[in-house]
Enzyme design. Structure first.
Site: not given
Length: 398
Positions: A39, A200, A354, A377
């Site tokens: 980042r 998920k 992520g 997200g």
């Protein structure tokens, strides 16, 4: 499209407040931070452009979740020191976010100086999107640049309210994120493959639904494959799955069978009797998983099948590792995928942020990826078709 700093003329000594995302795991200590410097590296083009224009650069970021209170372990100085190394230029880490001493220090700084404010989330007004805090923050600068894509889905003082107090623009990183993510959603080349992994299904339902009209192949791995396998009646042992997503998984399998989208699930798996780092593992056909097993990675046949499709694809969107990547012995499936990507020179590939971005960095294939997103997200929300507050708050061109 939003107005970018590349669209405007910036005069020397302009004080520029830049919202970056330097949310690195400070708890690991300075020596380990370099493993997570992606980042910081992605923010460098914006910082260097402003320095070249002889601006005074005021970087602001959050780290961790201090909940409006000072936590010594979450001070940003180690990140400022690492950024200084990467830039080969001094970065002055300040001891607070807003006060008169900081304002005076910035005002008297020579052109080309770089400052890093203290952790924004030490201030209760940050996450509350507080007007007064945003006003105080804006008093430090002449203009605002939003370059933190990873927090664009948050309506905080430094992402949204700040734009009501300063002329505001996109940074080069945010511009790049929007360009690359928009390309895979609006003008992808076929065959278009979506590779979905991670734990998920629920995190990716809206992304999958938004992609279905556009993609040719949907490859599913990681923990989320367990939910689909369970919905099909396969034994998954003690593997993680989401009972609340079983109905969605069953419906998606039926929908794709009628829509022409080629959906693939693992045909074999690497299993273990324990969830963790273990040499006690076996590769089994997907219909041979025992009631006590944990599915830890896709198997070699699945890796070959998925890799073949990727090698024949022209566009790839990838979000989520294929196995429990934190354990090295279960990185094999993900590594096979990265090799397939690196061997397809005609592939436009976009990796969601992520854990997938971390996997790509750890396996050393970032240079083969068209775009590795800095958002977790935020990437999922953008790919779902949601409007992100931190982008919507910026002015449009024209």
């Amino acid at each position: 499209m939003k107005i970018s700093i590349s669209d405007i003329d910036i005069k020397p000594r302009t004080k520029v407040l830049v919202r970056v995302d330097f949310n690195l795991p400070l708890e690991l200590g300075p020596a380990e931070l370099k493993k997570y410097q992606h980042r910081l590296i992605e923010s460098i083009p914006t910082i260097e452009l402003l320095v070249q224009k002889k601006c005074i650069v005021i970087l602001c970021s959050h780290a961790g979740r201090p909940k409006g209170k000072l936590e010594e372990s979450l001070r940003l100085k180690p990140i400022g020191d690492l950024l200084s190394e990467l830039l080969n230029q001094e970065v002055t880490s300040l001891s607070s976010v807003v006060d008169e001493n900081i304002k005076s220090t910035i005002n008297s700084a020579p052109e080309g100086s770089i400052f890093l404010l203290e952790n924004l989330r030490f201030e209760p007004g940050e996450e509350a999107n507080d007007v007064e805090f945003a006003k105080n923050l804006s008093a430090l600068a002449d203009i605002f640049v939003m370059d933190a894509f990873a927090v664009c889905h948050r309506a905080h003082a430094s992402t949204v309210e700040i734009t009501n107090h300063l002329n505001s623009y996109m940074g080069l990183l945010l511009e790049k994120e929007i360009h690359n993510l928009s390309n895979v959603m609006q003008s992808p080349k076929s065959p278009y493959t979506a590779l979905m992994g991670g734990a998920k299904v629920s995190d990716k339902i809206q992304v999958i639904d938004n992609l279905l009209p556009k993609i040719n192949n949907l490859l599913i791995g990681g923990g989320m494959a367990n939910t689909f396998l369970k919905a099909m009646g396969f034994e998954i042992g003690d593997s993680f799955h989401e009972p609340d997503s079983l109905a969605y998984a069953a419906n998606l399998l039926e929908t794709t069978s009628n829509s022409g989208v080629n959906i693939l699930l693992p045909r074999d798996a690497v299993v273990s009797d324990t969830f963790g780092s273990s040499q006690d593992q076996a590769t089994v056909n997907i219909n041979e998983v025992s009631k006590t097993s944990h599915i830890m990675d896709i198997g070699p046949e699945t890796a070959i099948e998925y890799s073949t499709i990727i090698k024949d694809s022209k566009t790839l969107l990838w979000n989520g590792p294929m196995g429990v990547f934190e354990f090295k012995e279960f990185q094999v499936g993900t590594q096979a995928i990265t090799e397939a990507i690196s061997n397809n020179a005609n592939l436009v590939s976009v990796v969601g942020g992520g854990s997938t971005a971390e996997a790509v960095e750890e396996l050393g294939i970032a240079s083969y990826i068209t775009h590795v997103s800095t958002g977790g997200g935020a990437s999922l929300d953008y790919l779902s078709g949601k409007l992100l507050p931190g982008i919507e708050a910026l002015p449009d061109k024209g």
